[in-house]
Every structure is written in structure tokens, then in C-alpha cells.
Design a protein around this motif. Structure first.
Motif, PDB file in Angstrom:
ATOM      1  N   TYR A  65       0.761  -1.140   0.099  1.00  0.00           N
ATOM      2  CA  TYR A  65      -0.007   0.113  -0.098  1.00  0.00           C
ATOM      3  C   TYR A  65       0.551   1.240  -0.071  1.00  0.00           C
ATOM      4  CZ  TYR A  65      -2.920   3.747   1.808  1.00  0.00           C
ATOM      5  OH  TYR A  65      -3.400   5.012   2.042  1.00  0.00           O
ATOM      6  N   LEU A  66       1.949   1.259   0.853  1.00  0.00           N
ATOM      7  CA  LEU A  66       2.918   2.542   0.932  1.00  0.00           C
ATOM      8  C   LEU A  66       3.615   2.555  -0.373  1.00  0.00           C
ATOM      9  CD1 LEU A  66       4.073   2.004   4.673  1.00  0.00           C
ATOM     10  CD2 LEU A  66       2.236   3.602   3.700  1.00  0.00           C
ATOM     11  N   ALA A  67       3.845   1.647  -1.266  1.00  0.00           N
ATOM     12  CA  ALA A  67       4.787   1.678  -2.419  1.00  0.00           C
ATOM     13  C   ALA A  67       3.721   2.064  -3.357  1.00  0.00           C
ATOM     14  CB  ALA A  67       5.343   0.281  -2.457  1.00  0.00           C
ATOM     15  N   GLY A  68       2.422   1.993  -2.925  1.00  0.00           N
ATOM     16  CA  GLY A  68       1.510   2.382  -4.309  1.00  0.00           C
ATOM     17  C   GLY A  68       0.884   1.415  -5.005  1.00  0.00           C
ATOM     18  N   THR A  69       1.527   0.245  -4.964  1.00  0.00           N
ATOM     19  CA  THR A  69       0.797  -0.888  -5.586  1.00  0.00           C
ATOM     20  C   THR A  69      -0.416  -1.486  -5.204  1.00  0.00           C
ATOM     21  OG1 THR A  69       2.250  -2.356  -4.340  1.00  0.00           O
ATOM     22  CG2 THR A  69       3.154  -1.689  -6.660  1.00  0.00           C
ATOM     23  N   GLY A  70      -0.967  -1.110  -4.071  1.00  0.00           N
ATOM     24  CA  GLY A  70      -2.049  -1.536  -3.731  1.00  0.00           C
ATOM     25  C   GLY A  70      -2.169  -2.781  -2.882  1.00  0.00           C
ATOM     26  N   ALA A  71      -2.892  -3.013  -1.876  1.00  0.00           N
ATOM     27  CA  ALA A  71      -2.658  -4.435  -1.117  1.00  0.00           C
ATOM     28  C   ALA A  71      -3.757  -5.401  -1.489  1.00  0.00           C
ATOM     29  CB  ALA A  71      -3.199  -3.707   0.320  1.00  0.00           C
ATOM     30  N   SER A  72      -4.375  -4.964  -2.451  1.00  0.00           N
ATOM     31  CA  SER A  72      -5.318  -6.192  -2.740  1.00  0.00           C
ATOM     32  C   SER A  72      -4.838  -7.288  -3.131  1.00  0.00           C
ATOM     33  CB  SER A  72      -6.464  -5.758  -4.049  1.00  0.00           C
ATOM     34  OG  SER A  72      -5.623  -5.523  -5.331  1.00  0.00           O
ATOM     35  N   ALA A  73      -3.807  -7.579  -3.891  1.00  0.00           N
ATOM     36  CA  ALA A  73      -3.240  -9.139  -3.940  1.00  0.00           C
ATOM     37  C   ALA A  73      -2.964  -9.594  -2.721  1.00  0.00           C
ATOM     38  CB  ALA A  73      -2.047  -8.946  -4.988  1.00  0.00           C
TER      39      ALA A  73
END
Lengths: 66, 254, 221
Positions: free
Chosen positions: C184-192
Motif C-alpha cells: 500500500y505504501l509503495a503505491g501498488t495497492g494491497a488487494s493482491a
């Protein structure tokens, strides 16, 4: 023969500590395992023989194989 | 168990009493094979395989590192196999086989970690990197230690066999999950900067040295497991008559 | 289904009556979380970086702390054998007990996680992701831990042995749980990560009660 001399073999192109450290510890562990196995065998056969001799007069508790 | 003895040959040897002498006969054979293969393997590793162009002589660690890593994973699979058989068919011998294999598997696991660290220092500049393979290997060592600790902590033989078998199966289900999660974690954290086995063109002679050493590790594992299972069988079947006879025979030999 | 709710109610009641135990594992979570800044230094950037991982490890250890009690009491007073003999499906009441364990240990921990996250200077979004990952991930810990608790039931050195058995199995949960916040913090989203954790819950729900039932039968034989 790829080694010029025994010393070259032992030096392993300067990586002696890594190569011989790896092989040495492996040999050590294998020897340790074999020694431990042997001592376990000796101990348990002695212990079991003692148990059986001690229980010779009496009837051992009936334990069906399984 | 004894009812099916005559029906099928394998069932006959599933009885500890029948397997004990067989193990006694096979173990020295495998020990000799292991000795011969190790000699040949070491000769190839040190006198036939040429110096690696990139890594120099350090790469010779590969001849124990890779076989040890293979063996440690394979032994766990074999233990899981025996555990499944033991739970499904209720054979005592299967659980004993799993227990006999565990210490050797743990030893190979440690050897793989140790040699990996010593190989890592000159090639990566650090004894330990959190590489996916090394990390999974470390977790596998913990699984081995957990199994051995659980088996050692239980006094009742039946419970020991079955609890060990369940733990082994749970571990086996988790090994691939652990491996892939660690691999995923690893690529996220440090990229694919470290690659261990991607030697672009491994010379045939190096590969054959590795294979011979792998077979030597196999033979060694089988031999030691057979010797160990004999001790386990004696301890487990101590109330049986044939064990008394065997102990008396051993007592005379000593 | 009545057996399920009966056991669930009973375990919740028992947990409530010995709520000091629950507070202890909650306090353990808080204290472990608070120890880290002393060990690694209170530099805010560093704290933000390690925060999710530290809180996840603390949650994992706190869960471990309460796991060995899961079947111990029932084993001592003989209830466990009665339940194993009862006609109700074993898997069902094991699930009820695991659910009770999760509700009594993980849920309080979830409630306090946002506060703990503030100590590590996490921002609002990261706190939400962290709490969500804990909410999805902790049931896996309870489910896997139940198998370990059943295997080590009544053994000497049970607690330490339990830790040795199940901590390696917790590693994937830890990776995906703490990784979700990083993603999330890296901006890739945590959905995976969340989906993988959800898959883990389903897998653990399917397999661990069976293994747990087998382990309980063996341990009480």
C-alpha cells in the motif's frame, strides 16, 4: 591432473577456508551422526538386555505387538 | 496386520519383525555403495572438474551444497510419504521409517545452509542473504527440528507415531506455500540480484560430479536410516520374543 | 448447528470469566510493540518502515501465547473426551472453539492496533490496511495454531514446543500480512495480498479442522 602441486590443491585458489570449511563441517557432521547412532544402538541394546534380565523371573506385562 | 502376511509380499515386510533382518542385510550394501560413490564423486569434484571461469575454485562447494539441499527436501517428502502410509494403513513400520529419516534430513538441511553461507561470502560478499532458497531451507530446518522435538517429547509410542505423522503432513502441505511466499517476498524486497544456480553453461563434468554426489547422499541416507530403524524397532518391540533372542545374540557378539 | 453455538457461547463465557488471561495477551502485544523503538531507535522514518512488520510479529506472538490454553482446560477436566465421543461432528465444535479463540484474543488486538500504529507514525490509510490485513490474517493463525495445540496437548514443555512447531508455519501469513502495508505504501495497492490472505483463510478452514480433529483423537487416546 589439474593441480600443479599438493599445496595448490590445499590452497584452492585462495578459497581454502570456504571450500575446506564446507567439506570439513560436512565430514564432521556425518561422523558425528554415525557416532551418535552407534552409541544409541549400544546403549539401547544394553538397556533392553538389562530390562529383560531383570524381568526374567516375573512375567512381562502382556503387550500385544501393536 | 499379521492376517495379510501371506496375501501380499509387501505387507509381510511391513511387520517390524520381518523388516528387521532385511534392513540388517540391506544397510551394509547401501553403506558400501555410498562409500564408493562418495569416493568417485569427490575424485570428480576435485580432480576432474575444471576451475570455474567466473568463480574460481570456490564453486567446488556446489558438489556438496546442491546434493545436500536436494536431499534435505527429498527426505522431508519421503517422511511425509511414510507418514501418510502410516496414518492410512496403520502400519507401525512407516512411522518408524519417518522417525529414522528425520535426523539425517535435518543434518543435510544444516549442511546445505552451512555450505550456502560459506559459498555466499566470496560470491555475494555476505555469509547470509535473505535469498528465497536459503530462507526456505532455514524454515525447512525449523520444520525438521519441530518434528524431532515433538517426537522426542511424547512417551506413548502410538501417540508419538501418529502425532509425528500429522505434523509431518501439515509441514509437507506448507513447504510449497512457504517456498512461494518467501520467493514472492524476496522479489519484492531486493529484486532478482542474487541467482545461485543459474550457471549459464554448466559443464557436463560438473553436472556429473554433482549427480554422483547426490546419489552418494541417497545411498548414505538409506544406509543410515536402515541402521537407525533397526534400533528403533528393537526399542519399540522390546516385549516381543524375537527381540529377546536378538538381544541375546547381540550380547554374545559384544 | 446448535452444538456449534452452544460451544461458542460456552467458550466465550469461560473466556469472559478468566478475562485476566485475555488482558495478559493483549498487554503482551502492546509491550512487545513498545519495545521495538527502544531497540532500533525512535527515528520516525525507520519506525514507519518497520511498524507494520513489528505489529504483525507482536500479534503473532500474542496469539501464540494464548494458543496452548485452547484445549488444555477441556483436556484436564475430561470435557474434551466427552466432546470427542459426542455424536456432533468433531470438526464443527473445533471450529466453534477456534472461532471463540479468535473472537476473544484477536478481536481485542484488532481494536487496539490503530492506537499501536500511531506509535509507529503510520498514516490513516496504512492503519486501515494494517488492521484489515490483521483481521483477515489472524483467523489463519488461530486455525493453524489449533493443530499445534492439539498435537502438543498435555506434553511437557508444551508452550515452547508449540512455538517451535507452528512459528515456521506462520511465516507465509506474516509475509503477506506485513507485505500488504508495504505494498500500500509503495503505491501498488494491497488487494493482491488481501486476496492471498483470504485464500489462506479458506485453505486453513478446509484443512486444519480435519488435522486438528485427528490430532485431538490421538492426544486423548
Amino acid at each position: 591432473m589439474i593441480w600443479e602441486s599438493w599445496n595448490a590443491f590445499l590452497e584452492m585458489g585462495g578459497a581454502a577456508q570456504f571450500v575446506w570449511g564446507s567439506y570439513g563441517v560436512t565430514v564432521l557432521l556425518i561422523v558425528a551422526e554415525l557416532v551418535l547412532l552407534r552409541s544409541r544402538r549400544v546403549h539401547s541394546t544394553r538397556r533392553l538386555s538389562r530390562l529383560i534380565r531383570a524381568g526374567q523371573g516375573r512375567k512381562l506385562p502382556e503387550v500385544q505387538g501393536s | 496386520m499379521s492376517t495379510s502376511e501371506s496375501r501380499f509380499n509387501l505387507y509381510h515386510y511391513a511387520a517390524p519383525q520381518a523388516f528387521y533382518p532385511v534392513a540388517g542385510k540391506l544397510a551394509p550394501v547401501f553403506a558400501v555403495i555410498a562409500l564408493v560413490l562418495t569416493t568417485v564423486g569427490l575424485w570428480i569434484s576435485f580432480f576432474k572438474a575444471p576451475t570455474d571461469a567466473v568463480q574460481g575454485e570456490v564453486y567446488r562447494i556446489i558438489f556438496i551444497h546442491v546434493p545436500a539441499a536436494w536431499m534435505s527436501m527429498f527426505v522431508f517428502l519421503v517422511m511425509a510419504f511414510w507418514s501418510a502410509i502410516g496414518l492410512a494403513m496403520n502400519t507401525r513400520l512407516s512411522a518408524l521409517m519417518a522417525q529414522a529419516l528425520a535426523p539425517t534430513g535435518a543434518m543435510f538441511c544444516f549442511v546445505a545452509l552451512w555450505t550456502g553461507a560459506l559459498w555466499g561470502r566470496p560470491t555475494w560478499g555476505a555469509y547470509w542473504v535473505w535469498d528465497a532458497r536459503l530462507t526456505s531451507q532455514l524454515l525447512l530446518l525449523f520444520l525438521y527440528l519441530g518434528y524431532m522435538a515433538l517426537v522426542a517429547a511424547i512417551d506413548d509410542p502410538r501417540r508419538r507415531d501418529k502425532a509425528g505423522a500429522i505434523l509431518c503432513l501439515v509441514g509437507a502441505v506448507n513447504v510449497p506455500i512457504i517456498y512461494f511466499s518467501v520467493k514472492w517476498w524476496n522479489t519484492l524486497h531486493q529484486g532478482a540480484s542474487v541467482s545461485l544456480t543459474k550457471a549459464p553453461s554448466m559443464a557436463t563434468i560438473m553436472l556429473s560430479g554433482m549427480l554422483v554426489m547426490a546419489f552418494a547422499a541417497w545411498a548414505y541416507t538409506i544406509a543410515v536410516a536402515l541402521y537407525r530403524v533397526r534400533v528403533l524397532i528393537l526399542e519399540r518391540e522390546r516385549h516381543a520374543d524375537w527381540v529377546r533372542g536378538e538381544l541375546a545374540r547381540l550380547g554374545e557378539a559384544n | 448447528m446448535s452444538a456449534f453455538s452452544a460451544i461458542l457461547r460456552r467458550d466465550m463465557l469461560l473466556a469472559w470469566r478468566s478475562r485476566a488471561d485475555l488482558l495478559i495477551s493483549l498487554a503482551f502485544f502492546v509491550i512487545v510493540g513498545c519495545l521495538f523503538p527502544f531497540g532500533v531507535g525512535a527515528e520516525p522514518n525507520q519506525l514507519r518502515a518497520i511498524g507494520p512488520g513489528v505489529l504483525w510479529v507482536a500479534a503473532l506472538l500474542s496469539c501464540l501465547l494464548s494458543l496452548h490454553r485452547l484445549f488444555a482446560q477441556d483436556h484436564q477436566d475430561g470435557t474434551l473426551e466427552q466432546m470427542l465421543l459426542s455424536p456432533d461432528p468433531t470438526v464443527l465444535w473445533i471450529l466453534a472453539k477456534v472461532l471463540a479463540h479468535w473472537l476473544t484474543t484477536a478481536v481485542p488486538l484488532l481494536l487496539i492496533t490503530p492506537l499501536m500504529a500511531l506509535l509507529f507514525d503510520l498514516d490513516g490509510g496504512a492503519i486501515r490496511v494494517l488492521t484489515a490485513s490483521l483481521a483477515i490474517g489472524t483467523p489463519i493463525l488461530s486455525l493453524i495454531g489449533a493443530v499445534g495445540a492439539a498435537l502438543t496437548l498435555g506434553l511437557r514443555g508444551g508452550g515452547a514446543l508449540l512455538a517451535l512447531l507452528i512459528l515456521p508455519l506462520f511465516v507465509p501469513v506474516l509475509i503477506f500480512g506485513a507485505g500488504s502495508v508495504d505494498a500500500y505504501l509503495a503505491g501498488t495497492g494491497a488487494s493482491a495480498h488481501m486476496l492471498l490472505l483470504g485464500g489462506g483463510v479458506l485453505g486453513a478452514l478446509a484443512l486444519s479442522p480435519i488435522a486438528c480433529a485427528a490430532a485431538l483423537r490421538i492426544s486423548t487416546e
